[in-house]
Design an enzyme around this catalytic site. Sequence first.
Site, mmCIF file in Angstrom:
data_model
loop_
_atom_site.group_PDB
_atom_site.id
_atom_site.type_symbol
_atom_site.label_atom_id
_atom_site.label_comp_id
_atom_site.label_asym_id
_atom_site.label_seq_id
_atom_site.Cartn_x
_atom_site.Cartn_y
_atom_site.Cartn_z
ATOM 1 N N CYS A 102 0.832 -1.212 0.000
ATOM 2 C CA CYS A 102 0.000 0.000 0.000
ATOM 3 C C CYS A 102 0.871 1.268 0.000
ATOM 4 C CB CYS A 102 -0.896 -0.033 1.241
ATOM 5 S SG CYS A 102 -1.721 1.516 1.636
ATOM 6 N N CYS A 147 0.176 3.720 2.797
ATOM 7 C CA CYS A 147 0.682 3.197 4.073
ATOM 8 C C CYS A 147 2.180 3.485 4.199
ATOM 9 C CB CYS A 147 0.438 1.696 4.182
ATOM 10 S SG CYS A 147 -1.309 1.236 4.042
#
Length: 105
Positions: free
Chosen positions: A28, A31
């Site tokens: 991600c 993230c």
Amino acid sequence: MEKLQSMAQYNELIQKENVILMFSADWCPDCRFIDPFLPELQAENDKFTFYYVDRDQFIDLCAELNVFGIPSFVGFSKGQETGRYVNKHRKTKEQIQEFINGLSS
């Protein structure tokens, strides 16, 4: 940040005071964006204990907690959810700190 290893551990952790679960995944990009300032956030909020929850490893837990976007954060204290910052958008250090400041403890 310690990584959640099992559902048994999750069930124990949420019974403690001031726990923040960070839902994330290695793949991600949003993230990874928060990685550089996470240690600072942890140090500045030392009354909380942070745990990394791998979304892919704990997909059932994500569904149970309605965490359908990452990175996301859910706070717990003594078995009760104290707050959530759950969506699929990139988060700044300031936004995460605002979430932490709003947690009831």
